[in-house]
Motif scaffolding. Structure first.
Motif, short mmCIF file in Angstrom:
data_model
loop_
_atom_site.label_atom_id
_atom_site.label_comp_id
_atom_site.label_asym_id
_atom_site.label_seq_id
_atom_site.Cartn_x
_atom_site.Cartn_y
_atom_site.Cartn_z
N ARG A 510 -15.04 72.29 -56.17
CA ARG A 510 -14.03 73.21 -55.66
C ARG A 510 -14.11 74.56 -56.06
N HIS A 529 -11.41 75.80 -52.96
CA HIS A 529 -11.34 74.76 -51.75
C HIS A 529 -11.20 73.24 -52.57
N HIS A 530 -10.17 72.54 -52.12
CA HIS A 530 -9.89 71.28 -52.62
C HIS A 530 -10.56 70.14 -52.17
N LEU A 531 -11.39 70.53 -50.92
CA LEU A 531 -12.39 69.56 -50.61
C LEU A 531 -13.65 69.81 -50.61
N GLU A 549 -11.72 71.62 -45.81
CA GLU A 549 -10.41 71.46 -45.58
C GLU A 549 -10.14 72.52 -44.32
N HIS A 567 -6.92 79.65 -42.05
CA HIS A 567 -7.10 78.19 -41.78
C HIS A 567 -7.34 77.65 -40.37
N ARG A 569 -8.42 73.81 -38.24
CA ARG A 569 -8.38 72.20 -38.39
C ARG A 569 -9.42 71.65 -39.01
N HIS A 570 -10.80 72.18 -38.80
CA HIS A 570 -12.00 71.21 -38.96
C HIS A 570 -12.78 71.97 -40.14
N PRO A 571 -13.56 71.27 -40.59
CA PRO A 571 -14.46 71.92 -41.97
C PRO A 571 -15.33 73.09 -41.51
N ASN A 586 -16.01 76.35 -37.45
CA ASN A 586 -15.31 75.28 -37.60
C ASN A 586 -15.68 74.09 -36.85
#
Length: 624
Positions: A510, A529-531, A549, A567, A569-571, A586
């Protein structure tokens, strides 16, 4: 005897006073004295003096009546003796006045030139003792008041002429060569010294070179701007405005959205071009400088166009001159960014293409299907030809074409399993740059001088600091430095677009990390980033990162603070920015999601779009 000497001294004194008065009257008329008028004025003044002082005239014309003889003094001689004695006893300004009456334009020119040459010869040989002796001689030499003033004038003139203004003494080109080592502040100070220095300090060539040195108008010539000083000032003001807009998120946003039912597969951008490939087999190209122009549809080759169903677009690449796309059936198409339309080059490789790479500054295209690697390049006439084709022991996972290597030196870095290869078409086999069994390479990038890649440590190697990034030199093929110490895998590296001495990378733990390649120390470590971090890029003051995320973050490097974020929806699979434009993509992992069909219920939730984020000073709109 004493009375005769006293009388002689009195006569000589009266003659000197009379001669001074006469010369003062002669010096009163203007400098331009011509013909007989000047001689008439001299005669009139002489007779006026004789009427006022008859004794002095008598003393000069009849010396014997005044009691003076040739043996008694220098004034008693006749003919040439009188003239010689008078010329020896006359002060120096008398000869100057006579030269003015003779019509000479500059009586001091010869003396000034002589003194100037003398000063230049003895300039470096003067010592403190000499200067002291000159000061001691000055009072003795300037005994008379008029001589003192005249010598002081001549000395001042010589001092003015001997001031070492190199713009006068040296050629203009040589003085300009000296001035080019000054910065803007120093040139501004020099422009206030004199008019000659101002002409030098405001020369267009100096400001043109300074403008290119700071990165502005690299492709321009000197004749493109009437005033490069003003051009540089405008460029700096624009840069400051754009930097402020970056920090405050001021600008305009444009969504490059495609039709429903067509899922975004891959995105690439370079300079002002953005290219996207979709599951429908369509390829679209945008120019971010001309948003009012409809995006051009790039036509596919005849084999992919007639296939049912049409193959997906697996990879796309673009640079300033060409755009390329690879399909799942192994076909590769190449278009010109100027004309678009039909492909200018096409070929097909057996199997699915895993990697597609395009050189950022030359017309070189690389592709890999399994272990097979192929390089194509355009010759001087624009015809594309096969340059190199090799086969590696394992499947190629990543490929980077080294920039600024020219057409005939297609140096390519390849990642295959736990080995990094360096491919040169002039050599028969690719060189192994790095290989450690059981330690796979996770990411790869290259600049003009270095190759950087992340290595995953397993087993006992985890006790040696964990996963690291190795940097190799392309000139020596030797390791330069090893940075990083993380338990997570490095997922992305940006070395090409970063500062020459900086390396920015993303990790599954992250964090976004920035390293200094000169010392190996960590410049910044940001929890982002947490993902995990999926894409990253940095310049000299900011960092842009994207995560799994769907979050895009903009950071200030020195303070380590987040400026703003957005932000989706997709990576985030693609992040690229230049001075005034940020492009993010994304891309979903699932190419056939629910809602992709027009008959499905949720239509808007699964739209696949590109977001181009413009931070130009000409747009003063808030993004919210």
């Amino acid at each position: 005897m004493a009375e005769d000497e006293l009388e002689t001294f009195r006569n000589r004194w009266e003659q000197e006073l009379a001669s001074k008065k006469e010369e003062l009257r002669v010096a009163r008329p203007p400098r331009e004295v011509r013909g007989q008028s000047g001689q008439g004025d001299i005669k009139n003044s002489y007779f006026e003096d004789s009427k006022q002082n008859p004794n002095e005239v008598c003393g000069v014309s009849e010396p014997q009546e005044c009691g003076c003889s040739a043996s008694e003094g220098p004034l008693g001689g006749k003919g040439g003796g009188k003239a010689a004695a008078a010329s020896e006893d006359q002060p120096e300004y008398v000869s100057i006045a006579r030269s003015l009456l003779d019509g000479r334009t500059s009586p001091l020119l010869d003396r000034i030139r002589e003194d100037r040459n003398r000063r230049k010869r003895h300039y470096h040989n003067m010592t403190d003792v000499c200067s002291t002796s000159v000061q001691q001689e000055n009072p003795q030499r300037k005994t008379k008041k008029d001589d003192k003033l005249l010598d002081q004038l001549i000395q001042d003139l010589n001092d003015v002429n001997d001031i070492p203004f190199f713009d006068i003494e040296l050629p203009y080109e040589l003085a300009l060569k000296i001035f080019q080592y000054l910065d803007c502040t120093e040139l501004g100070r020099c422009a206030q010294v004199s008019r000659a220095w101002r002409v030098l300090a405001e020369d267009g060539i100096l400001w043109f070179k300074m403008c290119r040195k700071e990165g502005y108008h690299q492709d321009s010539s000197v004749s493109d701007s009437p005033c490069w000083k003003s051009t540089l000032r405008d460029c700096r003001n624009t840069t400051r405005t754009v930097c402020t807009n970056w920090k405050n998120r001021v600008g305009s946003i444009s969504q490059l959205q495609f039709d429903l039912g067509k899922v975004l597969c891959d995105v690439s951008s370079c300079a002002d071009f953005v290219i996207a490939g979709y599951t429908s087999g369509d390829v679209r190209l945008w120019d971010t400088l001309h948003w009012d122009i409809t995006a051009s549809y790039l036509k596919t080759n005849s084999l992919s166009a007639i296939a049912e169903p049409r193959p997906y677009v697996s990879h796309v690449q673009v640079n300033n001159t060409v755009a390329a796309a690879a399909y799942e059936d192994g076909c590769v198409d190449l278009w010109s960014t100027e004309t678009g339309g039909e492909p200018i080059h096409h070929y097909q490789i057996p199997g699915k293409i895993q990697v597609l790479a395009l050189s950022p500054d030359t017309a070189v295209l690389g592709s890999a299907a399994g272990p097979d690697v192929r390089l194509d390049w355009a010759d001087d006439h624009g015809y594309w030809r096969l340059s190199c084709q090799v086969q590696l022991p394992s499947t190629v996972e990543s490929m980077v074409l080294v920039p600024s290597r020219g057409q005939h030196c297609l140096l390519t870095a390849l990642k295959a399993g736990d080995t990094v290869y360096l491919l040169d078409p002039r050599e028969e086999e690719p060189r192994i740059l790095h290989s450690v069994y059981g330690h796979p390479v996770t990411c790869l990038d290259a600049s003009e001088c270095h190759v950087a890649f992340g290595v995953k440590s397993t087993g006992w190697a985890m006790h040696d600091g964990g996963n690291k990034i190795h940097v190799y030199s392309l000139e020596t093929n030797k390791p330069v430095i090893c940075v990083g110490s993380s338990l997570g895998d490095f997922t992305c590296i940006n070395l090409r677009d970063a500062h020459p001495h900086l390396l920015v990378c993303g990790n599954k733990d992250r964090r976004v990390r920035v390293f200094d390649l000169r010392s190996g120390s960590s410049v910044a470590s940001l929890y982002a980033h947490h993902l995990g971090v999926t894409a990253v890029q940095a310049d000299d003051w900011k960092i842009v990162s994207g995560g799994g995320e769907g979050l895009v973050c903009v950071w200030e490097m020195r303070m380590g603070a987040k400026l703003w974020e957005m932000h989706n929806r997709h990576p985030v699979r693609h992040v690229h920015f230049n001075t005034s434009t940020l492009v993010t993509a994304n891309i979903p992992d699932d190419k056939s999601p629910r809602g992709a069909c027009i008959t499905d219920d949720d239509l808007t939730a699964h739209r696949r779009s590109l977001i181009s984020h413009s931070h130009s000073s000409s747009f003063n709109l808030d993004l919210f």
